[in-house]
Design an enzyme around this catalytic site. Structure first.
Site, PDB file in Angstrom:
ATOM      1  N   SER A 107     -10.787   1.286  17.985  1.00  0.00           N
ATOM      2  CA  SER A 107     -11.570   1.345  19.227  1.00  0.00           C
ATOM      3  C   SER A 107     -11.408   2.691  19.925  1.00  0.00           C
ATOM      4  O   SER A 107     -10.345   3.312  19.868  1.00  0.00           O
ATOM      5  CB  SER A 107     -11.068   0.237  20.163  1.00  0.00           C
ATOM      6  N   TYR A 130     -17.646   4.287  22.136  1.00  0.00           N
ATOM      7  CA  TYR A 130     -18.350   3.973  23.383  1.00  0.00           C
ATOM      8  C   TYR A 130     -18.982   5.278  23.843  1.00  0.00           C
ATOM      9  O   TYR A 130     -18.296   6.310  23.898  1.00  0.00           O
ATOM     10  CB  TYR A 130     -17.368   3.519  24.470  1.00  0.00           C
ATOM     11  N   THR A 156     -20.971   0.898  19.752  1.00  0.00           N
ATOM     12  CA  THR A 156     -21.068  -0.345  20.528  1.00  0.00           C
ATOM     13  C   THR A 156     -22.159  -0.212  21.586  1.00  0.00           C
ATOM     14  O   THR A 156     -22.148   0.720  22.392  1.00  0.00           O
ATOM     15  CB  THR A 156     -19.708  -0.684  21.164  1.00  0.00           C
ATOM     16  N   LYS A 252     -23.312  -2.058  16.905  1.00  0.00           N
ATOM     17  CA  LYS A 252     -22.581  -3.291  17.253  1.00  0.00           C
ATOM     18  C   LYS A 252     -23.031  -3.859  18.596  1.00  0.00           C
ATOM     19  O   LYS A 252     -23.154  -3.115  19.568  1.00  0.00           O
ATOM     20  CB  LYS A 252     -21.084  -2.956  17.335  1.00  0.00           C
ATOM     21  N   HIS A 276     -19.628  -9.385  21.778  1.00  0.00           N
ATOM     22  CA  HIS A 276     -18.378  -8.772  22.239  1.00  0.00           C
ATOM     23  C   HIS A 276     -17.287  -9.833  22.432  1.00  0.00           C
ATOM     24  O   HIS A 276     -16.479  -9.755  23.356  1.00  0.00           O
ATOM     25  CB  HIS A 276     -18.629  -8.008  23.551  1.00  0.00           C
ATOM     26  N   ARG A 279     -17.097 -11.505  25.900  1.00  0.00           N
ATOM     27  CA  ARG A 279     -16.449 -10.747  26.985  1.00  0.00           C
ATOM     28  C   ARG A 279     -17.454 -10.010  27.860  1.00  0.00           C
ATOM     29  O   ARG A 279     -17.073  -9.364  28.823  1.00  0.00           O
ATOM     30  CB  ARG A 279     -15.457  -9.748  26.385  1.00  0.00           C
ATOM     31  N   ARG A 331      -9.706 -11.439  17.712  1.00  0.00           N
ATOM     32  CA  ARG A 331      -8.494 -12.132  18.180  1.00  0.00           C
ATOM     33  C   ARG A 331      -7.579 -12.596  17.049  1.00  0.00           C
ATOM     34  O   ARG A 331      -6.345 -12.487  17.204  1.00  0.00           O
ATOM     35  CB  ARG A 331      -8.892 -13.277  19.108  1.00  0.00           C
TER      36      ARG A 331
END
Ligand code: FMN
Length: 378
Positions: A107, A130, A156, A252, A276, A279, A331
């Site tokens: 990320s 990002y 993203t 994404k 996401h 989220r 997760r």
């Protein structure tokens, strides 16, 4: 903990070993968390056809994602602050993924930097971008990912503004955590986490600090980050990013077929059907329920991946049946990391692999690449 057999077992152990602020950061969704829950629950509505007396010997889970060979079509999703679930978390997870033969995606909002992860691995990883307001910083990030020989850029699209997670606000989430009495007590009862964290220098956003103009410490980082998500982002931005990057591009955060058709026009290599992890837009459809329509709409014009709610090998296979060529877990690997470090990430992957293998056989298939809609009971 006696035996670890499921992703839920890893989650239970992570809950005990990771400070509440960071465990909650992983285990939360926006607002009421209805989309977060739906991501997991909607998989249960999909049923397989059970087939018998089919030769099930010589099974294989091997496939490809954007042309790269994978031992199973399950990549590690980009997740922010992974190095707070466990010290050096991104480096450990990348190593585990590499040894397992699946892609790791770093990320932008990681604790370990692009360069840290490159130094910890010997094969290319993927980098998630990002697009922030500070375009010099974005150009520089793209160039750093190129220099680190990342083999795909995951752009993203679903975070032009930040969804709200109540738990993070209540916990006063920050990296490193502020030393309030509550946080000190919470960390003190997790000595394993503290000892590992004391042994690393990687405790804040190392892709950003020292790289973005004016960001040299925690205070400047917090104000910089809060202003940086760019509400002006449009489809036109994808073109210059693609051009500057010049390699494989994955978009994404697509959850609607109209957007999927726009994505095809950009010439990207793949899309990820994703909300996401629940989220961002609370109340949006689960990813698995959005997948089929999108896969049908784009056909063979672009590779389709999906993430959100995968907690087992069965879930992966259901996504493949509904049109995904590859999947991602967020997760599940974070829980593994928080529970047992690198070994826990490997454990999460092993659990999913075993479940995939047995399920494939009981569905009467030998090759994971043979899973299609005909394998589902409708
Ligand atoms: C703790 C956490 C942090 C995340 N950070 C990012 C991020 O920095 N960039 C991004 O594109 N997606 C991020 N995501 C979304 C994941 O890439 C992925 O879409 C999601 O986790 C998939 O759902 P799952 O966790 O149910 O597998 C994050 C997800 C979690 C759980």
């Amino acid at each position: 903990m006696s035996q670890i057999l499921t992703i839920a077992d890893l989650k239970d152990l992570a809950r005990r070993r990771v400070p509440k602020m960071f465990f909650d950061y992983a285990d939360s969704g926006a607002w009421t968390e209805s989309t977060y829950r739906a991501n997991e629950e909607d998989f249960q509505k999909i049923k397989f056809r059970q087939r018998v007396l089919v030769d099930m010997d010589n099974r294989s889970l091997a496939s490809t994602m954007i042309g790269e060979k994978v031992s199973m079509p399950v990549a590690l999703a980009p997740t922010g602050m992974t190095g707070m679930q466990h010290a050096d978390g991104e480096m450990l997870a990348a190593q585990a993924a590499q040894e397992f033969g699946v892609p790791f995606t770093l990320s932008t909002m990681s604790i370990c930097s692009i360069e840290d992860v490159a130094s910890a691995t010997t094969k290319p990883f993927w980098f998630q971008l990002y697009v922030l307001r500070d375009k010099d910083f974005v150009f520089n990030l793209i160039d750093r990912a190129k220099a680190a020989k990342c083999s795909a850029l995951v752009l993203t699209l679903d975070l032009q503004i930040l969804g709200q997670r109540h738990k993070d606000i209540r916990n006063g989430l920050s990296a490193p955590p502020r030393l309030t009495l509550k946080n000190i007590v919470d960390m003190a009862i997790r000595p394993r986490w503290c000892a590992a964290m004391a042994g690393t220098k990687r405790r804040t956003f190392r892709n950003i600090v020292g790289h973005a103009k004016g960001v040299g410490d925690m205070a400047s980082l917090a104000s910089w980050t809060s202003e940086q998500f760019d509400p002006h982002l449009s489809w036109n931005d994808v073109a210059w990013i693609k051009e500057r990057w010049g390699g494989k591009l994955i978009l994404k955060g697509i959850l609607d077929k109209e957007d999927a058709l726009m994505a095809v026009k950009t010439g990207a290599d793949a899309i990820i059907v994703s909300n996401h992890g629940g989220r961002q837009l609370d109340g949006a459809s689960s990813s698995i329920m959005a997948l089929e329509e999108i896969a049908d709409a784009v056909g063979d014009t672009i590779e389709v991946h999906m993430d959100g709610g995968i907690r087992s090998g069965q879930d992966v296979l259901k996504a493949l049946c509904l049109g995904a060529k590859g999947t991602y877990i967020g997760r599940p690997f974070l829980y593994g990391l928080g529970a047992l470090g690198k070994e826990g990430v490997t454990k999460a992957l092993e659990i999913i692999r075993k479940e995939m293998d047995i399920t494939l056989a009981l569905c009467g298939k030998r090759l994971v690449t043979d899973m299609g809609k005909d394998q589902l009971r409708r």
